[in-house]
Write a protein that holds these residues in place. Sequence first.
Motif, PDB file in Angstrom:
ATOM      1  N   TYR B  29      -9.595  -4.303  -8.044  1.00 35.29           N
ATOM      2  CA  TYR B  29      -9.783  -5.675  -6.992  1.00 35.29           C
ATOM      3  C   TYR B  29      -9.046  -5.796  -4.988  1.00 35.29           C
ATOM      4  O   TYR B  29      -8.570  -4.828  -5.018  1.00 35.29           O
ATOM      5  N   SER B  30      -8.935  -6.808  -4.327  1.00 33.27           N
ATOM      6  CA  SER B  30      -8.164  -6.570  -3.059  1.00 33.27           C
ATOM      7  C   SER B  30      -6.515  -6.572  -3.478  1.00 33.27           C
ATOM      8  O   SER B  30      -5.990  -7.444  -3.836  1.00 33.27           O
ATOM      9  N   PRO B  31      -6.127  -5.758  -3.496  1.00 31.64           N
ATOM     10  CA  PRO B  31      -4.676  -5.130  -4.045  1.00 31.64           C
ATOM     11  C   PRO B  31      -3.292  -5.480  -2.559  1.00 31.64           C
ATOM     12  O   PRO B  31      -3.706  -6.110  -1.111  1.00 31.64           O
ATOM     13  N   SER B  32      -2.371  -5.938  -3.066  1.00 37.36           N
ATOM     14  CA  SER B  32      -1.657  -6.203  -2.343  1.00 37.36           C
ATOM     15  C   SER B  32      -0.350  -4.968  -2.413  1.00 37.36           C
ATOM     16  O   SER B  32      -0.668  -4.087  -3.030  1.00 37.36           O
ATOM     17  N   LEU B  33      -0.136  -4.096  -1.270  1.00 41.52           N
ATOM     18  CA  LEU B  33       0.315  -3.263  -1.380  1.00 41.52           C
ATOM     19  C   LEU B  33       2.031  -3.041  -0.559  1.00 41.52           C
ATOM     20  O   LEU B  33       2.462  -4.266   0.635  1.00 41.52           O
ATOM     21  N   LEU B  48       8.302  -3.307   3.582  1.00 38.01           N
ATOM     22  CA  LEU B  48       7.886  -4.009   4.303  1.00 38.01           C
ATOM     23  C   LEU B  48       6.366  -4.243   2.961  1.00 38.01           C
ATOM     24  O   LEU B  48       6.421  -4.098   2.008  1.00 38.01           O
ATOM     25  N   LYS B  49       5.042  -5.022   3.334  1.00 39.13           N
ATOM     26  CA  LYS B  49       4.408  -5.898   2.707  1.00 39.13           C
ATOM     27  C   LYS B  49       3.078  -6.362   2.948  1.00 39.13           C
ATOM     28  O   LYS B  49       3.136  -6.252   4.646  1.00 39.13           O
ATOM     29  N   TYR B  50       1.659  -5.738   2.701  1.00 38.02           N
ATOM     30  CA  TYR B  50       0.711  -6.213   3.243  1.00 38.02           C
ATOM     31  C   TYR B  50       0.373  -6.299   1.569  1.00 38.02           C
ATOM     32  O   TYR B  50      -0.082  -6.390   0.899  1.00 38.02           O
ATOM     33  N   THR B  51      -0.587  -8.016   2.496  1.00 39.02           N
ATOM     34  CA  THR B  51      -0.814  -8.905   1.460  1.00 39.02           C
ATOM     35  C   THR B  51      -2.811  -9.382   2.446  1.00 39.02           C
ATOM     36  O   THR B  51      -3.018 -11.348   2.773  1.00 39.02           O
ATOM     37  N   SER B  52      -3.480  -8.749   3.137  1.00 37.27           N
ATOM     38  CA  SER B  52      -4.950  -9.283   3.309  1.00 37.27           C
ATOM     39  C   SER B  52      -4.563  -9.649   4.862  1.00 37.27           C
ATOM     40  O   SER B  52      -5.942 -10.333   5.368  1.00 37.27           O
ATOM     41  N   ALA B  53      -3.529  -9.658   5.453  1.00 31.83           N
ATOM     42  CA  ALA B  53      -3.887 -10.165   6.430  1.00 31.83           C
ATOM     43  C   ALA B  53      -4.018  -8.954   7.743  1.00 31.83           C
ATOM     44  O   ALA B  53      -4.849  -7.913   7.332  1.00 31.83           O
ATOM     45  N   ALA B  54      -3.107  -8.744   8.842  1.00 33.86           N
ATOM     46  CA  ALA B  54      -3.551  -7.833   9.103  1.00 33.86           C
ATOM     47  C   ALA B  54      -3.249  -6.206   8.735  1.00 33.86           C
ATOM     48  O   ALA B  54      -2.098  -6.451   7.952  1.00 33.86           O
ATOM     49  N   THR B  55      -3.959  -5.423   9.514  1.00 35.13           N
ATOM     50  CA  THR B  55      -4.278  -4.163   8.251  1.00 35.13           C
ATOM     51  C   THR B  55      -3.284  -2.816   8.578  1.00 35.13           C
ATOM     52  O   THR B  55      -2.283  -2.193   8.233  1.00 35.13           O
TER      53      THR B  55
END
Lengths: 114, 114
Positions: B29-33, B48-55
């Motif tokens: 699936y599309s992950p959050s990292l 920090l976190k990535y949630t499908s906004a800026a790479t």
Amino acid sequence: DAGITQSPRHKVTETGTPVTLRCHQTENHRYMYWYRQDPGHGLRLIHYSYGVKDTDKGEVSDGYSVSRSKTEDFLLTLESATSSQTSVYFCAISSDRGNNSPLHFGNGTRLTVT
Amino acid sequence: AQSVTQLDSHVSVSEGTPVLLRCNYSSSYSPSLFWYVQHPNKGLQLLLKYTSAATLVKGINGFEAEFKKSETSFHLTKPSAHMSDAAEYFCVVSVSPAGNKLTFGGGTRVLVKP
């Protein structure tokens, strides 16, 4: 730091005895988690709770049980401690479910089973 | 199933030089990292976190990470290491619909030499 208190911070116990670890939060967060940390394995989820009396198993739940009778307290019980349960145990909380909710961790409980 | 691999268990850098911590993930699936840091005898703290906004994601203490879907990577970098960066770092993936069930990498321990 988020208001999370784990007790005890250190415990030594004998194989076959029951052990209860306590996590107390003052943030009124809905979600609470128990993880164990072992070298090379990162953190592995034991159980989590998504509300009072609502709990679910994680990936390493065998030999552990949990209870949550109040929002602020999440108890982890080792029913009959074994040497393989020697580990550092971390409680975590989060305000919301979903991929966007970071976890806030306590400072851990170091458990040694002899 | 989701998984995450940290490619280095230990990284040693000199103070003032760049830091690179590598993380690869697999997900259906599309992950959050996320990247978390753990200082000795402490709980984990979100970097920090990535949630499908800026790479390209910026975090605390000068750290940043870049999400590369084609490479299934989420490497953590810092241009100039400080002595206080000595800690263990965990790459974490959360995948819908698992919600808040996180999968942790095995950790990378960073040593900073003066």
